[in-house]
Design a protein around this motif. Structure first.
Motif, PDB file in Angstrom:
ATOM      1  N   ASP A  23       0.931  -1.127   0.086  1.00 45.19           N
ATOM      2  CA  ASP A  23      -0.135   0.125  -0.111  1.00 45.19           C
ATOM      3  C   ASP A  23       0.800   1.223  -0.108  1.00 45.19           C
ATOM      4  O   ASP A  23       0.985   1.777   0.967  1.00 45.19           O
ATOM      5  N   PHE A  24       1.332   1.630  -1.267  1.00 47.73           N
ATOM      6  CA  PHE A  24       2.461   2.610  -1.253  1.00 47.73           C
ATOM      7  C   PHE A  24       1.996   3.721  -0.793  1.00 47.73           C
ATOM      8  O   PHE A  24       2.919   4.417  -0.058  1.00 47.73           O
ATOM      9  N   GLU A  25       0.794   4.427  -1.021  1.00 45.80           N
ATOM     10  CA  GLU A  25       0.742   5.552  -0.631  1.00 45.80           C
ATOM     11  C   GLU A  25       0.577   5.833   0.974  1.00 45.80           C
ATOM     12  O   GLU A  25       1.013   6.816   1.606  1.00 45.80           O
ATOM     13  N   ALA A  26      -0.123   4.977   1.345  1.00 48.67           N
ATOM     14  CA  ALA A  26      -0.169   4.786   2.862  1.00 48.67           C
ATOM     15  C   ALA A  26       1.052   4.828   3.635  1.00 48.67           C
ATOM     16  O   ALA A  26       1.310   5.621   4.666  1.00 48.67           O
ATOM     17  N   SER A  27       2.019   4.010   3.196  1.00 55.23           N
ATOM     18  CA  SER A  27       3.410   3.474   3.905  1.00 55.23           C
ATOM     19  C   SER A  27       4.167   4.915   3.470  1.00 55.23           C
ATOM     20  O   SER A  27       4.787   5.575   4.474  1.00 55.23           O
ATOM     21  N   HIS A  28       4.109   5.546   2.345  1.00 55.53           N
ATOM     22  CA  HIS A  28       4.969   6.643   1.912  1.00 55.53           C
ATOM     23  C   HIS A  28       4.441   7.820   3.194  1.00 55.53           C
ATOM     24  O   HIS A  28       5.309   8.625   3.658  1.00 55.53           O
ATOM     25  N   ALA A  29       3.036   8.002   3.133  1.00 61.35           N
ATOM     26  CA  ALA A  29       2.577   8.920   4.130  1.00 61.35           C
ATOM     27  C   ALA A  29       2.910   8.911   5.330  1.00 61.35           C
ATOM     28  O   ALA A  29       3.416   9.804   5.944  1.00 61.35           O
ATOM     29  N   PHE A  30       2.902   7.724   5.909  1.00 59.67           N
ATOM     30  CA  PHE A  30       3.369   7.216   7.294  1.00 59.67           C
ATOM     31  C   PHE A  30       4.750   7.657   7.568  1.00 59.67           C
ATOM     32  O   PHE A  30       5.051   8.136   8.576  1.00 59.67           O
ATOM     33  N   TYR A  31       5.696   7.348   6.831  1.00 55.04           N
ATOM     34  CA  TYR A  31       7.266   7.654   6.777  1.00 55.04           C
ATOM     35  C   TYR A  31       7.369   8.994   6.758  1.00 55.04           C
ATOM     36  O   TYR A  31       8.157   9.652   7.530  1.00 55.04           O
ATOM     37  N   ARG A  32       6.742   9.862   5.796  1.00 58.89           N
ATOM     38  CA  ARG A  32       6.950  11.310   5.647  1.00 58.89           C
ATOM     39  C   ARG A  32       6.120  12.254   6.740  1.00 58.89           C
ATOM     40  O   ARG A  32       6.930  12.876   7.558  1.00 58.89           O
ATOM     41  N   ASP A  33       5.061  11.795   6.844  1.00 59.54           N
ATOM     42  CA  ASP A  33       4.058  12.673   7.789  1.00 59.54           C
ATOM     43  C   ASP A  33       3.986  12.159   9.192  1.00 59.54           C
ATOM     44  O   ASP A  33       3.720  13.378  10.131  1.00 59.54           O
ATOM     45  N   VAL A  34       4.077  11.294   9.584  1.00 60.34           N
ATOM     46  CA  VAL A  34       4.309  10.727  10.894  1.00 60.34           C
ATOM     47  C   VAL A  34       5.538  10.709  11.462  1.00 60.34           C
ATOM     48  O   VAL A  34       5.722  11.268  12.482  1.00 60.34           O
ATOM     49  N   LEU A  35       6.370   9.923  10.875  1.00 56.02           N
ATOM     50  CA  LEU A  35       7.826   9.556  11.198  1.00 56.02           C
ATOM     51  C   LEU A  35       8.660  10.543  11.077  1.00 56.02           C
ATOM     52  O   LEU A  35       9.844  10.789  11.858  1.00 56.02           O
ATOM     53  N   GLY A  36       8.636  11.284  10.010  1.00 57.02           N
ATOM     54  CA  GLY A  36       9.311  12.750   9.761  1.00 57.02           C
ATOM     55  C   GLY A  36      10.751  12.480   8.794  1.00 57.02           C
ATOM     56  O   GLY A  36      11.345  13.228   8.869  1.00 57.02           O
ATOM     57  N   PHE A  37      10.440  11.363   8.043  1.00 51.17           N
ATOM     58  CA  PHE A  37      11.422  11.323   7.010  1.00 51.17           C
ATOM     59  C   PHE A  37      11.299  12.181   5.857  1.00 51.17           C
ATOM     60  O   PHE A  37      10.094  12.635   5.916  1.00 51.17           O
ATOM     61  N   HIS A  38      12.304  12.496   4.981  1.00 50.03           N
ATOM     62  CA  HIS A  38      11.980  13.579   4.054  1.00 50.03           C
ATOM     63  C   HIS A  38      12.432  12.853   2.776  1.00 50.03           C
ATOM     64  O   HIS A  38      13.466  12.132   2.533  1.00 50.03           O
ATOM     65  N   ASP A  39      11.508  13.364   1.712  1.00 51.62           N
ATOM     66  CA  ASP A  39      11.820  12.542   0.386  1.00 51.62           C
ATOM     67  C   ASP A  39      13.341  13.170  -0.057  1.00 51.62           C
ATOM     68  O   ASP A  39      13.475  14.434  -0.184  1.00 51.62           O
ATOM     69  N   THR A  40      13.674  12.174  -0.843  1.00 52.50           N
ATOM     70  CA  THR A  40      14.939  12.455  -1.525  1.00 52.50           C
ATOM     71  C   THR A  40      14.844  12.160  -2.964  1.00 52.50           C
ATOM     72  O   THR A  40      15.042  13.179  -3.928  1.00 52.50           O
TER      73      THR A  40
END
Length: 305
Positions: free
Chosen positions: A153-170
Motif C-alpha cells: 500500500d505504497f501511498e499509505a506507507s509513504h505518507a506514514f514515513y513522511r508525515d508521521v515519522l518525519g523522514f524526508h523525500d530524496t
C-alpha cells in the motif's frame, strides 16, 4: 529534530552460525560482547552493535532501529504514531539495555514492517577491529546505512514515513524493471533522515517478502574495499544478487549479496552526501548508470534462451 539515522538491525534466524560467518567473513563485521539474553551482536564501528542476531523460528528482518535526539523527541514521536493508529509498545528497561540505549519504543508501519525508535546511544569500550581487515565503515553521523522495505500500500506507507515519522523525500522514481508494454512499473520512495546520507530508508511498491526486507546497506571507504568484499562473497559461496554497478540517484558503487536471511545486503562506496536543508526532490527514471545486473534478470534471459 526528527530521525537522526539508522542505528541497528534486529534479525531473527534459524541459522545463527551462517550469519556469524557471513557478517564476519564477508561483510567484515566484528563480533561484539555477548548479549545477556543470548543474542549475537556484531559491530562495524564504535557502537556496541549494528546487527543483533536472535535465534528464532524464522529467517527475517525483525526490525530496523532508528535513533532520535532525546527522550522528549522519542515521546513526541510515540504520540504521533499512536495518533496515526499504529501500535506503540514502550520498551522496558530490560529491552532498552538489550539495545544498548536509554529508551525506545516498538511499532510497525502500514505494511507490518518492524520498526524501533530509540534515544541515548552507547559506545563500546574497545575499538572496532575487523576480522578481515576492513579499515572502517562509513557511519558516524550518517548512521549504519539504509534499510529498504516493501510497501504494497505504497501511498499509505509513504505518507506514514513522511508525515508521521518525519523522514524526508530524496528521490521518488517510478521504475519499469520488467520492460515491455505491459509493465505497470514500480514506485519507490528514497527518504533521508536528518543527516547527509542520500537515504536512510526506502520503500518499494511490492508485496512484503517472507524475509520482511528487500535489503540493508553498509558503506565501505573505497572501491578497493568493495572489491575485496566481493571476492570474499565469491570465496564463501554466497549468491550474488546483483553485479557491481553504480546507482543513478545516490551514486553508490556497489554489489548485492543474498544474506542467510533471504534478503540482500548491499555493500558499496562513494555514496552521495546531500544537504538535507536545501535538497530538492528528484525523480530519476533509471536504477543504475552501469552494471547492477540482477540475478533474476540473468535467470530470465537464460530461461528464454
Amino acid at each position: 529534530m526528527g530521525v537522526k539515522s539508522l542505528g541497528y538491525a534486529v534479525v531473527e534466524t534459524m541459522q545463527p552460525d551462517r550469519w556469524d560467518h557471513f557478517l564476519t567473513q564477508v561483510a567484515g563485521a566484528m563480533r561484539g560482547a555477548p548479549a545477556s539474553d543470548g543474542a549475537a551482536l556484531y559491530r562495524v564501528d564504535e557502537r556496541p552493535f549494528r546487527f543483533r542476531i536472535e535465534t528464532g523460528s524464522a529467517d527475517r528482518l525483525a526490525a530496523s532501529g532508528y535513533e532520535v535526539e532525546d527522550k522528549a523527541a522519542l515521546d513526541a514521536l510515540a504520540e504521533k504514531v499512536r495518533a496515526a493508529g499504529r501500535p506503540v509498545e514502550m520498551g522496558t528497561p530490560e529491552l532498552a539495555a538489550s539495545r544498548c540505549v536509554a529508551g525506545l519504543f516498538r511499532t510497525t508501519d502500514p505494511a507490518g514492517n518492524g520498526l524501533e525508535f530509540y534515544h541515548g546511544d552507547q559506545r563500546a569500550e574497545t575499538p572496532f577491529v575487523s576480522p578481515v581487515g576492513v579499515p572502517h565503515f562509513v557511519t558516524g553521523i550518517y548512521g549504519m546505512g539504509h534499510s529498504v522495505l516493501a510497501a504494497p500500500d505504497f501511498e499509505a506507507s509513504h505518507a506514514f514515513y513522511r508525515d508521521v515519522l518525519g523522514f524526508h523525500d530524496t528521490d521518488l522514481p517510478h521504475f519499469f524493471l520488467m520492460g515491455g508494454d505491459h509493465d505497470p512499473g514500480m514506485r519507490f520512495a528514497f527518504m533521508h533522515a536528518d543527516n547527509g546520507r542520500h537515504h536512510s530508508v526506502a520503500l518499494a511498491e511490492m508485496p512484503v517478502p517472507p524475509s520482511q526486507s528487500i535489503h540493508l546497506m553498509l558503506e565501505l571507504p573505497s572501491l578497493e574495499e568493495v572489491e575485496k568484499a566481493h571476492a570474499r562473497m565469491v570465496a564463501g559461496g554466497y549468491k550474488e544478487s546483483a553485479t557491481l554497478g553504480e546507482h543513478v540517484n545516490d551514486e553508490m558503487t556497489s554489489f548485492y549479496v543474498q544474506t542467510p536471511g533471504g534478503f540482500d545486503l548491499e555493500i558499496g562506496c562513494n555514496g552521495l552526501v546531500i544537504d538535507p536543508a536545501t535538497w530538492e526532490v528528484t525523480a530519476h527514471d533509471k536504477v543504475s548508470k552501469w552494471g547492477h545486473v540482477w540475478a533474476w534478470q540473468t535467470e530470465a534471459a537464460e530461461g528464454a534462451a
